[in-house]
Write a protein that holds these residues in place. Structure first.
Motif, PDB file in Angstrom:
ATOM      1  N   ALA A  20      32.141  40.797  41.861  1.00  0.00           N
ATOM      2  CA  ALA A  20      33.192  39.798  42.055  1.00  0.00           C
ATOM      3  C   ALA A  20      32.871  38.516  41.292  1.00  0.00           C
ATOM      4  CB  ALA A  20      33.365  39.501  43.547  1.00  0.00           C
ATOM      5  N   ARG A  21      31.626  38.086  41.348  1.00  0.00           N
ATOM      6  CA  ARG A  21      31.233  36.866  40.646  1.00  0.00           C
ATOM      7  C   ARG A  21      31.333  37.052  39.140  1.00  0.00           C
ATOM      8  NH1 ARG A  21      26.039  34.262  43.008  1.00  0.00           N
ATOM      9  NH2 ARG A  21      25.019  35.952  41.911  1.00  0.00           N
ATOM     10  N   GLN A  22      30.969  38.218  38.665  1.00  0.00           N
ATOM     11  CA  GLN A  22      31.042  38.506  37.231  1.00  0.00           C
ATOM     12  C   GLN A  22      32.500  38.494  36.768  1.00  0.00           C
ATOM     13  OE1 GLN A  22      31.970  41.430  35.237  1.00  0.00           O
ATOM     14  NE2 GLN A  22      31.164  40.417  33.445  1.00  0.00           N
ATOM     15  N   LYS A  24      34.859  36.643  38.040  1.00  0.00           N
ATOM     16  CA  LYS A  24      35.243  35.227  37.976  1.00  0.00           C
ATOM     17  C   LYS A  24      34.723  34.583  36.697  1.00  0.00           C
ATOM     18  CE  LYS A  24      35.559  34.275  42.909  1.00  0.00           C
ATOM     19  NZ  LYS A  24      35.000  33.505  44.040  1.00  0.00           N
ATOM     20  N   ILE A  25      33.498  34.913  36.332  1.00  0.00           N
ATOM     21  CA  ILE A  25      32.931  34.369  35.102  1.00  0.00           C
ATOM     22  C   ILE A  25      33.752  34.826  33.909  1.00  0.00           C
ATOM     23  CG2 ILE A  25      30.945  34.500  33.525  1.00  0.00           C
ATOM     24  CD1 ILE A  25      29.150  34.526  36.035  1.00  0.00           C
ATOM     25  N   GLN A  26      34.114  36.099  33.881  1.00  0.00           N
ATOM     26  CA  GLN A  26      34.931  36.622  32.787  1.00  0.00           C
ATOM     27  C   GLN A  26      36.261  35.886  32.712  1.00  0.00           C
ATOM     28  OE1 GLN A  26      35.104  38.775  30.124  1.00  0.00           O
ATOM     29  NE2 GLN A  26      32.894  38.583  30.355  1.00  0.00           N
ATOM     30  N   GLY A  27      36.877  35.652  33.874  1.00  0.00           N
ATOM     31  CA  GLY A  27      38.133  34.917  33.908  1.00  0.00           C
ATOM     32  C   GLY A  27      37.981  33.515  33.337  1.00  0.00           C
ATOM     33  N   HIS A  28      36.891  32.859  33.694  1.00  0.00           N
ATOM     34  CA  HIS A  28      36.635  31.515  33.174  1.00  0.00           C
ATOM     35  C   HIS A  28      36.441  31.539  31.660  1.00  0.00           C
ATOM     36  CE1 HIS A  28      35.121  27.424  32.871  1.00  0.00           C
ATOM     37  NE2 HIS A  28      34.145  27.921  32.119  1.00  0.00           N
ATOM     38  N   GLN A  31      39.651  31.778  29.490  1.00  0.00           N
ATOM     39  CA  GLN A  31      40.638  30.699  29.519  1.00  0.00           C
ATOM     40  C   GLN A  31      40.668  29.998  28.165  1.00  0.00           C
ATOM     41  OE1 GLN A  31      39.693  28.058  32.710  1.00  0.00           O
ATOM     42  NE2 GLN A  31      40.294  29.508  34.288  1.00  0.00           N
ATOM     43  N   TYR A  50      27.637  29.938  31.452  1.00  0.00           N
ATOM     44  CA  TYR A  50      28.319  31.081  32.069  1.00  0.00           C
ATOM     45  C   TYR A  50      27.931  32.392  31.391  1.00  0.00           C
ATOM     46  CZ  TYR A  50      31.476  28.331  35.020  1.00  0.00           C
ATOM     47  OH  TYR A  50      31.997  27.510  35.986  1.00  0.00           O
ATOM     48  N   GLU A  54      26.230  35.528  33.163  1.00  0.00           N
ATOM     49  CA  GLU A  54      26.853  36.837  33.083  1.00  0.00           C
ATOM     50  C   GLU A  54      25.847  37.890  32.602  1.00  0.00           C
ATOM     51  OE1 GLU A  54      30.940  38.777  31.456  1.00  0.00           O
ATOM     52  OE2 GLU A  54      29.907  37.422  30.092  1.00  0.00           O
TER      53      GLU A  54
END
Length: 105
Positions: A20-22, A24-28, A31, A50, A54
């Protein structure tokens, strides 16, 4: 030492958190950047942090998946290098390790 069922559950829980955290990092990281060059410079520095996080998390994710496969195969407590038992204390401290302390690089 925890039972294999407890260890499996703990590893699966850790895997879910890291995955889940990974994500979120990918989403960030995906951007679009800020058009202001000063803000973009700061974003670039943050992105580098980040990316390192990752990399670390992806490595741990793979180690956990390998440990879960080793549990299923019945080889969880055996060193992947020398086939000697991995110490209980080591497995308790680092449940996704695949090597005994003597074979650790």
């Amino acid at each position: 030492m925890a039972s294999l069922d407890e260890t499996r559950a703990d590893l699966e829980q850790r895997l879910a958190k890291l995955t889940a955290r990974q994500a979120k990092i990918q989403g960030h990281l995906q951007q679009p950047g800020n058009p202001d060059w000063q803000e973009r410079a700061t974003e670039t520095e943050n992105d580098e942090v980040y990316e390192r996080l990752e990399e670390s998390e992806l490595k741990e994710i793979e180690e956990i998946r390998t440990a879960l496969r080793r549990i299923e195969a019945g080889t969880y407590a055996d060193c992947a290098r020398c086939a000697e038992p991995i110490g209980e204390a080591r497995l308790a401290a680092l449940p996704y390790t695949s090597r005994c302390i003597a074979c650790t690089d």
